[in-house]
Design an enzyme around this catalytic site. Structure first.
Site, PDB file in Angstrom:
ATOM      1  N   HIS A 161       0.826  -1.228   0.000  1.00  0.00           N
ATOM      2  CA  HIS A 161       0.000   0.000   0.000  1.00  0.00           C
ATOM      3  C   HIS A 161       0.858   1.275   0.000  1.00  0.00           C
ATOM      4  O   HIS A 161       0.309   2.369  -0.072  1.00  0.00           O
ATOM      5  CB  HIS A 161      -0.939   0.028   1.211  1.00  0.00           C
ATOM      6  CG  HIS A 161      -1.938  -1.084   1.225  1.00  0.00           C
ATOM      7  ND1 HIS A 161      -2.731  -1.378   0.149  1.00  0.00           N
ATOM      8  CD2 HIS A 161      -2.260  -1.991   2.188  1.00  0.00           C
ATOM      9  CE1 HIS A 161      -3.516  -2.420   0.446  1.00  0.00           C
ATOM     10  NE2 HIS A 161      -3.239  -2.804   1.669  1.00  0.00           N
ATOM     11  N   ASP A 216      -2.695 -10.532  -2.311  1.00  0.00           N
ATOM     12  CA  ASP A 216      -3.271 -10.091  -1.033  1.00  0.00           C
ATOM     13  C   ASP A 216      -4.754  -9.791  -1.254  1.00  0.00           C
ATOM     14  O   ASP A 216      -5.177  -9.420  -2.358  1.00  0.00           O
ATOM     15  CB  ASP A 216      -2.527  -8.825  -0.583  1.00  0.00           C
ATOM     16  CG  ASP A 216      -2.861  -8.398   0.836  1.00  0.00           C
ATOM     17  OD1 ASP A 216      -2.059  -8.673   1.743  1.00  0.00           O
ATOM     18  OD2 ASP A 216      -3.927  -7.763   1.037  1.00  0.00           O
ATOM     19  N   HIS A 234      -6.316  -7.341  -0.315  1.00  0.00           N
ATOM     20  CA  HIS A 234      -6.459  -5.907  -0.604  1.00  0.00           C
ATOM     21  C   HIS A 234      -5.695  -5.568  -1.879  1.00  0.00           C
ATOM     22  O   HIS A 234      -4.596  -6.085  -2.111  1.00  0.00           O
ATOM     23  CB  HIS A 234      -5.865  -5.060   0.529  1.00  0.00           C
ATOM     24  CG  HIS A 234      -6.425  -5.358   1.880  1.00  0.00           C
ATOM     25  ND1 HIS A 234      -5.865  -6.302   2.715  1.00  0.00           N
ATOM     26  CD2 HIS A 234      -7.477  -4.840   2.546  1.00  0.00           C
ATOM     27  CE1 HIS A 234      -6.572  -6.348   3.851  1.00  0.00           C
ATOM     28  NE2 HIS A 234      -7.554  -5.473   3.770  1.00  0.00           N
ATOM     29  N   ASP A 240      -4.081 -13.086   3.592  1.00  0.00           N
ATOM     30  CA  ASP A 240      -5.342 -12.701   4.228  1.00  0.00           C
ATOM     31  C   ASP A 240      -6.572 -13.054   3.387  1.00  0.00           C
ATOM     32  O   ASP A 240      -7.698 -12.764   3.783  1.00  0.00           O
ATOM     33  CB  ASP A 240      -5.332 -11.213   4.598  1.00  0.00           C
ATOM     34  CG  ASP A 240      -4.764 -10.331   3.502  1.00  0.00           C
ATOM     35  OD1 ASP A 240      -4.508 -10.837   2.392  1.00  0.00           O
ATOM     36  OD2 ASP A 240      -4.576  -9.123   3.752  1.00  0.00           O
TER      37      ASP A 240
END
Lengths: 341, 341
Positions: free
Chosen positions: B161, B196, B198, B285
């Site tokens: 990120h 991931d 995200h 995740d």
């Protein structure tokens, strides 16, 4: 002078202010209305309750999506049992997402899209209080349209940090911009002069591309002060609005002499613009006794500001912005109103 | 497989995560390294401590201003006795300030400029831990340059990120981007595939305008999920990079079948691109047992992902991203590494 207030604004009682890494109670409290109202009443002004604003007055300034967000945000947020009592954003679009066009559908994303910072919490009654606050500004503008030489709107929550689609810095609806749009029904050109200690970034943004509204702001240098990323002298407007925004940032610690000199610069620009009427975004947080402690304007200084505003020889609409709880708060307001006469 | 970790990363132990209006302890905890390391050791992998990264490796990805901020932010912040123990931003540049060019000089403004959200607190040891984490990624890339078919970097804090000049979402230095730049010393074209749950928004942003790094991300639909304002299928890169970013958002609740189908799409694109080497931004995740609970990838699913990656027939650098404390965390990692073989 006619003074418009709204008891309903007391229902906005923000408890959550993210600052320096902690969540604290915000300084923008209902008691502010009581102090300001007492001072205005004691000075013999004509106190009136303002009616709610007509929806059209809001829609001239704010997008319908944003108004919808403000209306329903707290209910959507509260549907999550893990959510805190007030809506606080924890993420935002960033400069690498400049092209991204929409806020999504969830409340966390929409909070980050429509709330600029951690200083504009939305509680269960924020919407109705913000509406009532805007109603005060509309009522003061209407009073001038009806012939008054000056009128004062005791707005809270304040408005000058709110953009067309973005809350921020204790502000939700941009009261002074809403009042300006009311006045534009009569006048071809209006000026908004912001003397709050913080730059009026929302007001600047709303009229950024327009030549019919001259925006001016006298405020503490934003290099190290809210709103940090706006309020610099090189921001002059764009497109049709180029040349119709004037920022006058001053060093922290500025007192009467510096503020009055900047005021004279601003007044000269307003005369040159030939505004039909002038709105004052009346922050009182430049006071030397204000808990913010950034500027050092005296009570006499505020009276002088009021006196010089009358030299414009134009109808004046004064709209309350910041100014926080201290013994001088009511005195600062009374001084400005005394100066305007 | 060579597994690179760094005990120093345990010193980043973030306590402040702004979410749903409250400040809570973040899920990105030092214990993650211990769980992942135990699983890799139990599976018989070759465990090695990574040295610190050379400064030049960071500077190929991040701006010097941003690196300076990360290095000194906590000390500057802590000079204010009213500040909380970790640096958390409370305001940010907004979409109406797009033209504003600088972060100012104070720590509050700079925090808002360089930290995207309330999920990247900076504590007293965040900088040294982020450096050590990047060192793991550099070491894994160096292992591939030295001839390994695959290597795994046990990075934490994670990196995907983080943009060139912006922290966010538990990330400070973009480890996989830093490793990609190391590999570009040997290879003309590298691909970064992010699995991931995200979107890898920082990695996408870093290589947005470049044709030599193909970025791909399989992740939960961001309409109602972090990072909310990036990760949509219509984001394809710009300029020279147009066509070199592929986002594959999937519905929340997606399991093995949907994720593996998206993986096949991504692998076909990587083959078409003819990457010399491939980096995997390895979030775990997406696991069905992960506390986030957004995707439902099984342990067998992770092993299949690993197997399919080998079909690329290219050296692989696996860089740890998210994946939070649960019984399946170590098993998910072991499964991917087993699949890669």
């Amino acid at each position: 002078m006619q003074v418009f207030h709204a008891p309903l604004t007391d229902r906005h009682n923000p408890q959550s202010f993210l600052v320096l890494g902690s969540i604290r109670v915000a300084a923008e409290q209902p008691e502010r209305r009581h102090r300001l109202l007492s001072a205005a009443a004691a000075a013999g002004h004509d106190i009136q309750e303002a009616p709610p604003p007509p929806p059209l007055a809001l829609e001239r300034v704010h997008t319908s999506d944003y108004l919808g967000f403000l209306r329903t945000a707290h209910a959507e947020w509260s549907a999550n049992p893990a959510a805190a009592p007030e809506v606080i954003p924890n993420l935002h679009p960033n400069r690498h997402m400049a092209a991204h066009p929409h806020p999504g559908t969830g409340i966390v994303g929409r909070a980050g899209w429509y709330q600029a910072d951690g200083a504009c919490p939305i509680g269960p009654h924020t919407w109705e209080a913000a509406l009532a606050s805007a109603g005060c500004a509309v009522a003061a503008a209407d009073a001038v349209l009806a012939g008054a030489e000056a009128a004062y709107a005791l707005c809270r929550p304040p408005g000058h940090h709110a953009y067309s689609d973005l809350a921020g810095g204790f502000c939700y609806l941009n009261n002074v911009a809403i009042a300006a749009e009311v006045l534009l029904q009569r006048y071809d050109r209006v000026a908004i002069l912001d003397i709050d200690v913080h730059h009026g970034n929302g007001t600047q943004g709303i009229f950024w591309r327009r030549a019919d509204v001259l925006t001016l702001s006298i405020h503490a240098d934003p290099t190290r002060y809210y709103p940090y990323f706006a309020g610099f002298a090189d921001e002059v407007g764009e497109g049709a609005g180029a040349g119709f925004n004037l920022n006058l940032p001053l060093p922290h610690g500025s007192g009467d002499a510096a503020v009055l000199a900047a005021l004279d610069t601003a007044l000269a620009r307003i005369k040159d613009f030939d505004a039909g009427t002038v709105l004052i975004a009346l922050g009182l947080d430049a006071a030397d006794a204000d808990p913010l402690g950034v500027f050092a304007v005296s009570t006499q200084g505020f009276e002088t500001i009021g006196q010089r505003l009358t030299q414009l020889d134009r109808p004046l609409v004064l709209v309350q912005e910041g100014g926080y709880l201290c013994d001088a708060l009511g005195a600062s307001l009374a001084a400005v109103l005394r100066g305007v006469g």
